[in-house]
Design a protein around this motif. Structure first.
Motif, PDB file in Angstrom:
ATOM      1  N   GLY A  91       8.059  -5.512  -2.564  1.00 21.66           N
ATOM      2  CA  GLY A  91       6.927  -5.398  -1.658  1.00 21.66           C
ATOM      3  C   GLY A  91       5.715  -6.171  -2.143  1.00 21.66           C
ATOM      4  N   LEU A  92       5.437  -6.105  -3.432  1.00 20.33           N
ATOM      5  CA  LEU A  92       4.306  -6.848  -3.988  1.00 20.33           C
ATOM      6  C   LEU A  92       4.526  -8.348  -3.867  1.00 20.33           C
ATOM      7  CD1 LEU A  92       3.683  -4.670  -7.174  1.00 20.33           C
ATOM      8  CD2 LEU A  92       2.093  -4.955  -5.273  1.00 20.33           C
ATOM      9  N   ALA A  93       5.755  -8.798  -4.118  1.00 14.95           N
ATOM     10  CA  ALA A  93       6.053 -10.225  -3.989  1.00 14.95           C
ATOM     11  C   ALA A  93       5.925 -10.674  -2.537  1.00 14.95           C
ATOM     12  CB  ALA A  93       7.460 -10.507  -4.518  1.00 14.95           C
ATOM     13  N   TRP A  94       6.376  -9.829  -1.607  1.00 19.50           N
ATOM     14  CA  TRP A  94       6.280 -10.174  -0.185  1.00 19.50           C
ATOM     15  C   TRP A  94       4.826 -10.277   0.254  1.00 19.50           C
ATOM     16  CZ3 TRP A  94       4.891  -6.638   3.945  1.00 19.50           C
ATOM     17  CH2 TRP A  94       5.023  -7.196   5.214  1.00 19.50           C
ATOM     18  N   ARG A  95       3.959  -9.426  -0.310  1.00 18.48           N
ATOM     19  CA  ARG A  95       2.537  -9.473   0.032  1.00 18.48           C
ATOM     20  C   ARG A  95       1.758 -10.427  -0.879  1.00 18.48           C
ATOM     21  NH1 ARG A  95      -0.567  -5.515  -0.623  1.00 18.48           N
ATOM     22  NH2 ARG A  95       0.639  -4.197  -2.027  1.00 18.48           N
ATOM     23  N   ARG A  96       2.491 -11.141  -1.737  1.00 17.57           N
ATOM     24  CA  ARG A  96       1.906 -12.134  -2.650  1.00 17.57           C
ATOM     25  C   ARG A  96       0.859 -11.509  -3.560  1.00 17.57           C
ATOM     26  NH1 ARG A  96       1.363 -17.570   1.222  1.00 17.57           N
ATOM     27  NH2 ARG A  96       3.577 -17.642   1.800  1.00 17.57           N
ATOM     28  N   GLN A  97       1.208 -10.354  -4.097  1.00 20.27           N
ATOM     29  CA  GLN A  97       0.366  -9.658  -5.053  1.00 20.27           C
ATOM     30  C   GLN A  97       0.989  -9.774  -6.440  1.00 20.27           C
ATOM     31  OE1 GLN A  97      -2.592  -8.046  -4.185  1.00 20.27           O
ATOM     32  NE2 GLN A  97      -2.293  -8.866  -2.137  1.00 20.27           N
ATOM     33  N   ALA A  98       0.150  -9.643  -7.464  1.00 25.01           N
ATOM     34  CA  ALA A  98       0.649  -9.670  -8.838  1.00 25.01           C
ATOM     35  C   ALA A  98       1.566  -8.466  -9.069  1.00 25.01           C
ATOM     36  CB  ALA A  98      -0.514  -9.643  -9.826  1.00 25.01           C
ATOM     37  N   ILE A  99       2.767  -8.712  -9.580  1.00 19.07           N
ATOM     38  CA  ILE A  99       3.766  -7.650  -9.680  1.00 19.07           C
ATOM     39  C   ILE A  99       3.483  -6.716 -10.845  1.00 19.07           C
ATOM     40  CG2 ILE A  99       6.213  -7.184 -10.091  1.00 19.07           C
ATOM     41  CD1 ILE A  99       6.874  -9.698  -8.540  1.00 19.07           C
ATOM     42  N   TRP A 100       3.257  -7.265 -12.041  1.00 27.13           N
ATOM     43  CA  TRP A 100       3.121  -6.402 -13.209  1.00 27.13           C
ATOM     44  C   TRP A 100       1.912  -5.471 -13.114  1.00 27.13           C
ATOM     45  CZ3 TRP A 100       5.477  -3.768 -16.485  1.00 27.13           C
ATOM     46  CH2 TRP A 100       4.886  -3.334 -17.662  1.00 27.13           C
ATOM     47  N   PRO A 101       0.728  -5.952 -12.729  1.00 32.62           N
ATOM     48  CA  PRO A 101      -0.389  -5.001 -12.582  1.00 32.62           C
ATOM     49  C   PRO A 101      -0.108  -3.909 -11.554  1.00 32.62           C
ATOM     50  CG  PRO A 101      -1.212  -7.242 -12.681  1.00 32.62           C
ATOM     51  CD  PRO A 101       0.276  -7.335 -12.550  1.00 32.62           C
ATOM     52  N   LEU A 118       6.583   3.110   3.623  1.00 25.42           N
ATOM     53  CA  LEU A 118       5.372   3.925   3.688  1.00 25.42           C
ATOM     54  C   LEU A 118       4.344   3.559   2.620  1.00 25.42           C
ATOM     55  CD1 LEU A 118       6.895   7.441   4.442  1.00 25.42           C
ATOM     56  CD2 LEU A 118       5.950   5.765   6.023  1.00 25.42           C
ATOM     57  N   ARG A 119       4.621   2.571   1.821  1.00 23.91           N
ATOM     58  CA  ARG A 119       3.635   2.128   0.826  1.00 23.91           C
ATOM     59  C   ARG A 119       3.333   0.647   0.988  1.00 23.91           C
ATOM     60  NH1 ARG A 119       1.310   2.179  -4.311  1.00 23.91           N
ATOM     61  NH2 ARG A 119       2.110   0.563  -5.713  1.00 23.91           N
ATOM     62  N   GLN A 120       4.337  -0.191   0.789  1.00 25.52           N
ATOM     63  CA  GLN A 120       4.095  -1.635   0.804  1.00 25.52           C
ATOM     64  C   GLN A 120       3.848  -2.163   2.209  1.00 25.52           C
ATOM     65  OE1 GLN A 120       3.470  -3.504  -1.648  1.00 25.52           O
ATOM     66  NE2 GLN A 120       4.010  -2.088  -3.294  1.00 25.52           N
ATOM     67  N   LEU A 121       4.554  -1.635   3.195  1.00 24.96           N
ATOM     68  CA  LEU A 121       4.380  -2.134   4.562  1.00 24.96           C
ATOM     69  C   LEU A 121       2.986  -1.835   5.099  1.00 24.96           C
ATOM     70  CD1 LEU A 121       6.011  -3.582   6.767  1.00 24.96           C
ATOM     71  CD2 LEU A 121       6.596  -1.341   7.702  1.00 24.96           C
ATOM     72  N   PHE A 122       2.351  -0.781   4.574  1.00 34.19           N
ATOM     73  CA  PHE A 122       1.006  -0.418   5.004  1.00 34.19           C
ATOM     74  C   PHE A 122      -0.083  -1.082   4.160  1.00 34.19           C
ATOM     75  CE2 PHE A 122       3.291   2.836   7.255  1.00 34.19           C
ATOM     76  CZ  PHE A 122       2.487   3.156   8.325  1.00 34.19           C
ATOM     77  N   GLY A 123       0.301  -1.860   3.148  1.00 41.65           N
ATOM     78  CA  GLY A 123      -0.699  -2.576   2.368  1.00 41.65           C
ATOM     79  C   GLY A 123      -0.867  -2.124   0.940  1.00 41.65           C
ATOM     80  N   GLY A 124       0.005  -1.250   0.437  1.00 44.38           N
ATOM     81  CA  GLY A 124      -0.061  -0.871  -0.969  1.00 44.38           C
ATOM     82  C   GLY A 124      -0.840   0.400  -1.214  1.00 44.38           C
ATOM     83  N   SER A 125      -1.360   0.516  -2.436  1.00 44.26           N
ATOM     84  CA  SER A 125      -1.997   1.751  -2.899  1.00 44.26           C
ATOM     85  C   SER A 125      -3.175   2.150  -2.016  1.00 44.26           C
ATOM     86  CB  SER A 125      -2.483   1.576  -4.336  1.00 44.26           C
ATOM     87  OG  SER A 125      -1.420   1.251  -5.186  1.00 44.26           O
ATOM     88  N   GLY A 126      -3.166   3.410  -1.579  1.00 48.40           N
ATOM     89  CA  GLY A 126      -4.289   3.961  -0.836  1.00 48.40           C
ATOM     90  C   GLY A 126      -4.443   3.470   0.581  1.00 48.40           C
ATOM     91  N   SER A 127      -3.485   2.688   1.086  1.00 51.39           N
ATOM     92  CA  SER A 127      -3.630   2.112   2.428  1.00 51.39           C
ATOM     93  C   SER A 127      -2.826   2.843   3.487  1.00 51.39           C
ATOM     94  CB  SER A 127      -3.208   0.636   2.412  1.00 51.39           C
ATOM     95  OG  SER A 127      -4.011  -0.105   1.507  1.00 51.39           O
TER      96      SER A 127
END
Length: 259
Positions: free
Chosen positions: A56-66, A103-112
């Motif tokens: 999910g992080l890779a699909w949203r082009r976010q840093a994976i390890w952090p 329910l996490r990555q599709l909505f935009g990640g943490s807190g979204s």
């Protein structure tokens, strides 16, 4: 002159680590009850959660390890493995990974997301769970209660929603809700899902109403069905009420001063 001490709010990663620490007694109880299969299920669910979060992080082009270091995916895996001790490992992995992606990555990640992935993962597994009344697990329930009280002492548990739920369960004891107190799913969902700020109202009054409404819905469903599953029923109620969290916040926000 003494320098004032400023207590900073814990970071998300620190909060998740402490929530995992609070689960250690429950994990130990489950490993003692189920043996090596529980360890295999926990490891498999954790691997599935980390893989899904990475995708999910890779699909949203976010840093994976952090993103992985925040610990939300691992916490989700541990909670679902505790909720589904007798589920097949492939089913547990599928529900864990699917809940994180949907329910996490599709909505935009943490807190979204308004919807907690643990409640969603439990509902995904519901059609394949064995039918019948779930048995009470007093040792696991006590371990989860102890972990929740430790989080409360540390100031990491938003107590209004769990309190609202438990008050309703206690008030409804005359109609036969006492068996819910022996269900480990009740204590886990109350302490770790209902206290999550992203899936519940942000105002204290809103969280209290949220917990009371969840309790009333849950008890209504379990008293009307012949083979209720407390965990699945409460998870469905929480997902339903999470959609109303913005409305509860709007209704319970204190009005500002008039100018």
């Amino acid at each position: 002159m003494n320098t004032p001490v400023i207590r900073l709010a814990p970071t998300l990663a620190s909060r998740n680590r402490q929530q995992l620490l609070a689960l250690l007694p429950a994990i130990a109880i489950q490993l003692w009850q189920w043996g090596p299969p529980a360890l295999l299920a926990l490891a498999s669910a954790s691997a599935s959660a980390l893989l899904a979060d990475s995708l999910g992080l890779a699909w949203r082009r976010q840093a994976i390890w952090p993103g992985l270091r925040q610990g939300e995916a691992l916490l989700t895996a541990v909670l679902l493995s505790l909720l589904l001790p007798d589920a097949a490992v492939p089913l547990l992995c599928l529900c864990t990974g699917g809940a994180i992606l949907l329910l996490r990555q599709l909505f935009g990640g943490s807190g979204s997301s308004l919807f907690h992935p643990v409640a969603g993962g439990l509902l995904l597994a519901a059609p394949w769970l064995p039918a019948g009344l779930p048995h009470a697990d007093i040792p696991l329930s006590l371990a989860l209660l102890a972990g929740g009280l430790w989080l409360l002492w540390r100031g990491l548990l938003r107590w209004q929603a769990p309190l609202g739920l438990l008050l309703v369960v206690l008030i409804a004891l005359p109609v036969g809700s006492g068996w819910l107190l022996g269900q480990s799913a009740l204590w886990l969902l109350a302490g770790w899902v209902m206290s999550d700020g992203s899936a519940t109202p942000i105002t204290p009054r809103g969280r209290l109403v949220y917990g009371q409404a969840a309790g009333m819905l849950c008890i209504s469903f379990v008293t009307l069905t012949t083979q209720p599953d407390a965990g699945v029923t409460l998870a469905a109620c929480l997902l339903l009420l999470s959609a109303s969290a913005p409305l509860l916040d709007r209704l319970t926000l204190s009005p500002g001063p008039r100018t």
